[in-house]
Scaffold this active site. Structure first.
Site, PDB file in Angstrom:
ATOM      1  N   GLU A 207       0.809  -1.212   0.000  1.00  0.00           N
ATOM      2  CA  GLU A 207       0.000   0.000   0.000  1.00  0.00           C
ATOM      3  C   GLU A 207       0.846   1.266   0.000  1.00  0.00           C
ATOM      4  OE1 GLU A 207      -1.968  -1.569   3.535  1.00  0.00           O
ATOM      5  OE2 GLU A 207      -1.593   0.368   4.458  1.00  0.00           O
TER       6      GLU A 207
ATOM      7  N   CYS B 123       3.735   8.267   0.950  1.00  0.00           N
ATOM      8  CA  CYS B 123       4.350   7.302   1.842  1.00  0.00           C
ATOM      9  C   CYS B 123       4.408   5.972   1.079  1.00  0.00           C
ATOM     10  CB  CYS B 123       3.448   7.192   3.069  1.00  0.00           C
ATOM     11  SG  CYS B 123       3.994   6.026   4.283  1.00  0.00           S
TER      12      CYS B 123
ATOM     13  N   CYS C 243       6.553  -7.286   6.808  1.00  0.00           N
ATOM     14  CA  CYS C 243       7.757  -6.915   7.567  1.00  0.00           C
ATOM     15  C   CYS C 243       8.042  -8.018   8.575  1.00  0.00           C
ATOM     16  CB  CYS C 243       7.529  -5.587   8.288  1.00  0.00           C
ATOM     17  SG  CYS C 243       8.975  -5.038   9.218  1.00  0.00           S
TER      18      CYS C 243
ATOM     19  N   CYS D 185       7.050  -5.510  15.315  1.00  0.00           N
ATOM     20  CA  CYS D 185       6.730  -4.543  16.371  1.00  0.00           C
ATOM     21  C   CYS D 185       5.290  -4.814  16.818  1.00  0.00           C
ATOM     22  CB  CYS D 185       6.878  -3.115  15.858  1.00  0.00           C
ATOM     23  SG  CYS D 185       8.557  -2.804  15.289  1.00  0.00           S
TER      24      CYS D 185
ATOM     25  N   CYS E  13       2.130  -2.708  15.341  1.00  0.00           N
ATOM     26  CA  CYS E  13       2.097  -2.383  13.907  1.00  0.00           C
ATOM     27  C   CYS E  13       1.422  -3.483  13.100  1.00  0.00           C
ATOM     28  CB  CYS E  13       3.533  -2.184  13.416  1.00  0.00           C
ATOM     29  SG  CYS E  13       3.658  -1.982  11.630  1.00  0.00           S
TER      30      CYS E  13
ATOM     31  N   GLY F 111       6.982  -2.294   5.595  1.00  0.00           N
ATOM     32  CA  GLY F 111       8.345  -2.808   5.481  1.00  0.00           C
ATOM     33  C   GLY F 111       9.374  -1.991   6.220  1.00  0.00           C
ATOM     34  N   GLU F 112      10.534  -2.588   6.409  1.00  0.00           N
ATOM     35  CA  GLU F 112      11.657  -1.908   7.046  1.00  0.00           C
ATOM     36  C   GLU F 112      12.666  -1.583   5.933  1.00  0.00           C
ATOM     37  OE1 GLU F 112      12.871  -0.512   9.880  1.00  0.00           O
ATOM     38  OE2 GLU F 112      14.638  -0.261   8.616  1.00  0.00           O
TER      39      GLU F 112
ATOM     40  N   SER G 162      12.412   6.067   7.162  1.00  0.00           N
ATOM     41  CA  SER G 162      12.075   5.725   8.541  1.00  0.00           C
ATOM     42  C   SER G 162      12.560   4.315   8.862  1.00  0.00           C
ATOM     43  CB  SER G 162      10.550   5.805   8.711  1.00  0.00           C
ATOM     44  OG  SER G 162      10.177   5.370   9.990  1.00  0.00           O
TER      45      SER G 162
ATOM     46  N   SER H  14      12.319   5.189  14.514  1.00  0.00           N
ATOM     47  CA  SER H  14      11.135   4.836  15.290  1.00  0.00           C
ATOM     48  C   SER H  14      11.592   4.470  16.700  1.00  0.00           C
ATOM     49  CB  SER H  14      10.421   3.646  14.647  1.00  0.00           C
ATOM     50  OG  SER H  14       9.948   4.034  13.378  1.00  0.00           O
ATOM     51  N   LEU H  15      11.350   5.366  17.634  1.00  0.00           N
ATOM     52  CA  LEU H  15      11.879   5.176  18.990  1.00  0.00           C
ATOM     53  C   LEU H  15      10.815   4.534  19.886  1.00  0.00           C
ATOM     54  CD1 LEU H  15      14.498   5.776  20.506  1.00  0.00           C
ATOM     55  CD2 LEU H  15      13.534   7.997  21.143  1.00  0.00           C
ATOM     56  N   HIS H  16       9.725   5.211  20.082  1.00  0.00           N
ATOM     57  CA  HIS H  16       8.544   4.699  20.789  1.00  0.00           C
ATOM     58  C   HIS H  16       8.735   4.425  22.274  1.00  0.00           C
ATOM     59  CE1 HIS H  16       6.924   4.630  16.839  1.00  0.00           C
ATOM     60  NE2 HIS H  16       7.568   3.552  16.450  1.00  0.00           N
TER      61      HIS H  16
ATOM     62  N   ASN I 285      -2.709   4.627  15.382  1.00  0.00           N
ATOM     63  CA  ASN I 285      -3.878   4.162  14.630  1.00  0.00           C
ATOM     64  C   ASN I 285      -4.245   2.772  15.115  1.00  0.00           C
ATOM     65  OD1 ASN I 285      -4.698   6.009  12.443  1.00  0.00           O
ATOM     66  ND2 ASN I 285      -2.565   5.787  11.817  1.00  0.00           N
TER      67      ASN I 285
ATOM     68  N   CYS J 242      -0.176   2.043   8.890  1.00  0.00           N
ATOM     69  CA  CYS J 242       0.681   1.315   7.945  1.00  0.00           C
ATOM     70  C   CYS J 242       0.328  -0.159   7.919  1.00  0.00           C
ATOM     71  CB  CYS J 242       2.139   1.409   8.366  1.00  0.00           C
ATOM     72  SG  CYS J 242       2.778   3.049   8.300  1.00  0.00           S
TER      73      CYS J 242
END
Ligand code: SAH
Ligand code: SF4
Length: 371
Positions: free
Chosen positions: A97, A110, A117, A121, A124, A167-168, A199, A222-224, A298, A341
């Site tokens: 997507e 994006c 992936c 995580c 996600c 994806g990464e 990212s 991406s820290l989070h 989200n 995502c």
């Protein structure tokens, strides 16, 4: 050698020099290669027959030797704010997507870099089905070109690209770097490196490698979470590359490229959104010229989290800002269209498994309501 063989089959991934070499190998003038690249990326032709500046014999020869297929859109959902989400079908029927987003400064896109992936995580949707395969550079670039065709005519042309879809990107290093070089070509889309953001969840060796590529794209990490215990719970990759490895890598990237690093932080209610955690984050980033982007989470139905209330997100931001760290809250765009995502793809995959393949009219869901 394997690399050269793979490239030979994928004209959409060829750099201009490869186009020229193919022409020379076919006994054609070099400039025909230049023309091929321009017509594929600037004129967005669907096949070689539309490259009107080429002789017919060359068009036929290329079709026989190096056929290509552009991405096909399967679903196009447009939100009230014109955010447009597209589910693309790749030549091997896999799906990814792409989201086109309206901003005050123009339009951003994006793009996805892998089918699924592998990093898992816990918040996600992209990780839910694992990774099926990497995208090649042409498939990543074609998302930009084909989305430009499909986005609402009222939107300004795309001027920023974020590698933030499924994806990464750094787990598909070679093709992603190639994509960045391809989209920058003056005979193609001619996009400046500074208009690109990559990212990453924090693949430390690849961050060092990217810093040496002389491609000054913006790095978003991406820290989070501001500590290893919490980050490892949310992002399994943190066990391999904990904060004491990740933070120096991000700092090195910033020093090497002169680009300010962005830290992304999805706000999860009662998980990583306490005011104490905000202070811990501020301590972690103290003295840095970086930026923190707080992302309203989200919801993904399969996952055991809730988004933080907006009041909490604002208080969290205030604490980070009070510590002299630049911090903003990401505007929520296109919420009603599965904007997280990987969510659209995941839902479609689940539907396909249970119901077989369905076709959607662009912009209209099955019940006739806009996406
Ligand atoms: N794999 C890369 C890039 C793709 S994800 C990475 O992890 O950085 C892009 C961003 O969206 C990341 O910051 C990711 O953590 C975040 N994200 C993933 N799922 C989300 C969700 N449901 N809500 C909000 N942000 C999400
Ligand atoms: Fe993969 Fe990024 Fe999603 Fe983590 S947040 S599962 S790295 S796409």
């Amino acid at each position: 050698m394997q690399r050269a063989l793979d490239d030979a089959k994928v004209p959409l991934s060829w750099m201009p020099e490869q186009w020229q070499q193919v022409m020379v190998d076919l006994g054609q003038p070099r400039y025909r290669g230049q023309q091929g690249f321009e017509w594929i990326w600037q004129h967005a032709v669907d096949d070689y027959d539309q490259i009107l500046v080429w002789p017919k014999t060359l068009r036929q020869l290329m079709q026989q030797r190096y056929p290509f297929q552009r991405l096909r859109s399967e679903t196009v959902q447009e939100a009230a704010d014109t955010t447009t989400k597209i589910l693309f079908r790749l030549a091997d029927q896999q799906r990814v997507e792409t989201v086109v987003l309206p901003h005050a400064y123009g339009t951003s896109i994006c793009v996805s870099s892998q089918v699924g992936c592998n990093l898992g995580c816990t918040f996600c949707a992209s990780g839910l089905l694992g990774r099926t395969r990497n995208l090649n550079a042409g498939e990543i670039l074609d998302q930009v070109v084909m989305a430009s065709r499909l986005m609402p005519a009222s939107m300004p042309p795309i001027s920023r690209v974020d590698l933030m879809g499924i994806g990464e990107p750094l787990d598909n290093y070679q093709e992603v770097v190639r994509f960045i070089r391809l989209i920058h070509q003056p005979q193609g889309l001619n996009l400046g490196y500074r208009h690109i953001t990559l990212s990453t969840s924090g693949l430390v060796p690849a961050i060092y490698r990217l810093a040496d590529e002389d491609l000054p794209v913006t790095l978003a990490v991406s820290l989070h979470a501001p500590n290893n215990a919490l980050r490892s719970r949310l992002m399994p990759i943190n066990r391999a590359y904990p904060l004491e490895k990740l933070m120096p890598a991000a700092r090195h990237y910033s020093e090497q490229t002169g680009r300010r690093v962005t830290f992304e932080y999805a706000m999860l209610r009662d998980v990583n959104d306490s005011l104490e955690t905000a202070r811990e984050l501020a301590d972690l980033l103290a003295g840095w010229s970086c930026h923190v982007n707080l992302i309203p989470w989200n919801p993904v139905p399969e996952e055991p989290f809730q988004p933080s209330p907006m009041m909490r997100v604002r208080s969290f931001r205030d604490i980070v800002q009070q510590n002299a760290i630049s911090c903003t809250i990401r505007k929520e765009l296109g919420q009603e269209i599965d904007a997280a995502c990987g969510q659209l793809r995941h839902r479609e995959e689940a539907d396909h498994r249970s119901e077989g393949i369905r076709q959607f009219a662009p912009g209209i869901s099955e019940n006739g309501e806009p996406g």
